[in-house]
Design an enzyme around this catalytic site. Sequence first.
Site, PDB file in Angstrom:
ATOM      1  N   GLU A  35      80.956  28.227   8.282  1.00 40.18           N
ATOM      2  CA  GLU A  35      80.344  29.544   8.133  1.00 40.18           C
ATOM      3  C   GLU A  35      80.255  30.168   9.530  1.00 40.18           C
ATOM      4  O   GLU A  35      79.769  29.515  10.459  1.00 40.18           O
ATOM      5  CB  GLU A  35      78.957  29.427   7.524  1.00 40.18           C
ATOM      6  CG  GLU A  35      78.942  28.865   6.118  1.00 40.18           C
ATOM      7  CD  GLU A  35      77.527  28.656   5.602  1.00 40.18           C
ATOM      8  OE1 GLU A  35      76.844  29.666   5.348  1.00 40.18           O
ATOM      9  OE2 GLU A  35      77.110  27.490   5.484  1.00 40.18           O
ATOM     10  N   ARG A 261      77.041  13.057   7.220  1.00 37.77           N
ATOM     11  CA  ARG A 261      77.114  13.937   8.377  1.00 37.77           C
ATOM     12  C   ARG A 261      76.767  13.150   9.636  1.00 37.77           C
ATOM     13  O   ARG A 261      76.223  12.041   9.571  1.00 37.77           O
ATOM     14  CB  ARG A 261      76.167  15.123   8.212  1.00 37.77           C
ATOM     15  CG  ARG A 261      74.702  14.733   8.159  1.00 37.77           C
ATOM     16  CD  ARG A 261      73.820  15.956   7.951  1.00 37.77           C
ATOM     17  NE  ARG A 261      73.898  16.865   9.078  1.00 37.77           N
ATOM     18  CZ  ARG A 261      73.394  18.103   9.076  1.00 37.77           C
ATOM     19  NH1 ARG A 261      72.829  18.578   7.982  1.00 37.77           N
ATOM     20  NH2 ARG A 261      73.480  18.867  10.143  1.00 37.77           N
ATOM     21  N   LYS A 271      72.330  24.413  12.484  1.00 43.30           N
ATOM     22  CA  LYS A 271      72.657  25.653  13.176  1.00 43.30           C
ATOM     23  C   LYS A 271      71.459  26.595  13.219  1.00 43.30           C
ATOM     24  O   LYS A 271      71.309  27.373  14.165  1.00 43.30           O
ATOM     25  CB  LYS A 271      73.867  26.327  12.518  1.00 43.30           C
ATOM     26  CG  LYS A 271      75.197  25.793  13.014  1.00 43.30           C
ATOM     27  CD  LYS A 271      76.340  26.704  12.679  1.00 43.30           C
ATOM     28  CE  LYS A 271      76.707  26.651  11.227  1.00 43.30           C
ATOM     29  NZ  LYS A 271      77.947  27.419  10.945  1.00 43.30           N
TER      30      LYS A 271
END
Length: 554
Positions: A35, A261, A271
């Site tokens: 994104e 992750r 983020k």
Amino acid sequence: MTQADNRPSNFIRNIIDGDLASAKNTEVHTRFPPEPNGYLHIGHAKSICLNFGIANDYQGQCNLRFDDTNPEKEDIDYVHSIQNDVKWLGFEWAGDVCYSSNYFDQLFQYAMELIDKGLAFVCFLSPDEAREYRGSLNEPGKNSPYRDTSPEENRALFEKMRAGEFKEGECSLRAKIDMSSSFMCMRDPIIYRVKFAHHHQTGDKWCIYPMYDFTHCISDAIEGITHSLCTLEFQDNRRLYDWVLDNISIESRPYQYEFSRLNLEYTVMSKRKLNQLVVENHVEGWDDPRMPTIAGLRRRGYTPGSIVEFCKRIGVTKMNNMVEFPMLEACIREDLNTNAPRAMAVLDPLKIVIENYPEEQLQMIDAPLHPSEDMGTRQLPFSREIYIEREDFREEANKKYKRLVIGKTVRLRNAYIIEATRVDKDEQGNISCVYCNYAHDSLGQNSELVAKPKGVIHWVSVAQALPATFRLYDRLFSVANPLAQDDFLSTINPDSLTSLQGFVEPALLEAPAGLAYQFERQGYFCADNKDSTSDALVFNRTVGLRDSWAKVVE
């Protein structure tokens, strides 16, 4: 087609091998779908290495696709930075860069198809009401009063949403699935919402935007992705991924697989949290060398090879765990030990006067750029006055101290042996100058002196040395898992950045930004790619010569 024999296996590669063997797939097509709402961090590097690495190993393709469905938080600067990071790591995407926004027209039509099938409806519950109707993990939700609106009326309402006839938050398009599902993501999730926002790719064409879970699976199918690799937080969402694709008329059928992750000690990988650090000025930007972003690591002197090697070592599993920071530092240290040229820098200078060296004499000493690799040489100016590190001198010391002491000798790196004789002190009693004599026939490490000194120290010539700022970095956070605290900002390490003023040898005047040097006995440093100029040199410490983290933990 199977994976390359020299590549480590993992559960994803085993799945791909099985799919190819059974002819479920005849090729491998992956994608990296960031994104564009922030800079990439080292957790994304793991995904990049996995997706692009698999495509390379199976002679397949990997797309770079921006999942740009939330224009309020996206920026074209993030788009450019992400492309630069992928290229810097050494990977190339197949064809042109893709955007989910490329498919907005198709996504709208697929939403219409769900409406026509009675599988989607326009809901006018307020956000608070929708949360109340959704239920909880222990209680089922209840149907929206708008759930049974006819397909014809929903189609007309959705067209009005597209035309901008409803305000933000007034209504949304929801999938009609199961409000009693044990998976919250299946309780009639929102798939479109009204948002009057300018989009960096489509401008003002749209005032409705699809949600990520609706967009992602369809984008995968449109692009012919075979294996959609996501991190474990999307594991439950796989049910929605499959539901959407099973209920629209689209030929391609990708499948989603999840892996753990990357969680790295003393950092945050959100983020949103990283953006908070930037916006609230806790750091100097997304590329601050203390940040775990790829841009920050690059600015600090990390190499693409060291990051790729780190991702290889941590592997791909389905088990969440916390990776120790020394593992990352070991990768860059091993890389730079072989590939970084050597230089000398004095971070805390103490002046030395060599009294028996001619006052006007300037000698150029040829010194290797690397002790074992063939990198050539550089010229070191040597004169009567030099700087050494303040910690490399004591008036008195025990036998374990192998540096300069009154009445004892030490080797100057690549130069002469000197012996300290006396000192000057300032009014506060601090040593301001050390006087020495040198052995004129001791130049070079292989001189045939009978009494060779036990220690070797680095130095720079006073007259030719270049002033420089040295930035020393420590952990950004004072605890291994900042997000486990009530307020992660309270764990910011106040000593994460220390600046020192010292000197470097003149050969570093033209040091390329980002190229790490080993400053002998000090660590690996690189010229800052934003702040360092020929008039004001700034060097960032990439990593120390040895692991200091164990001592920190103790």
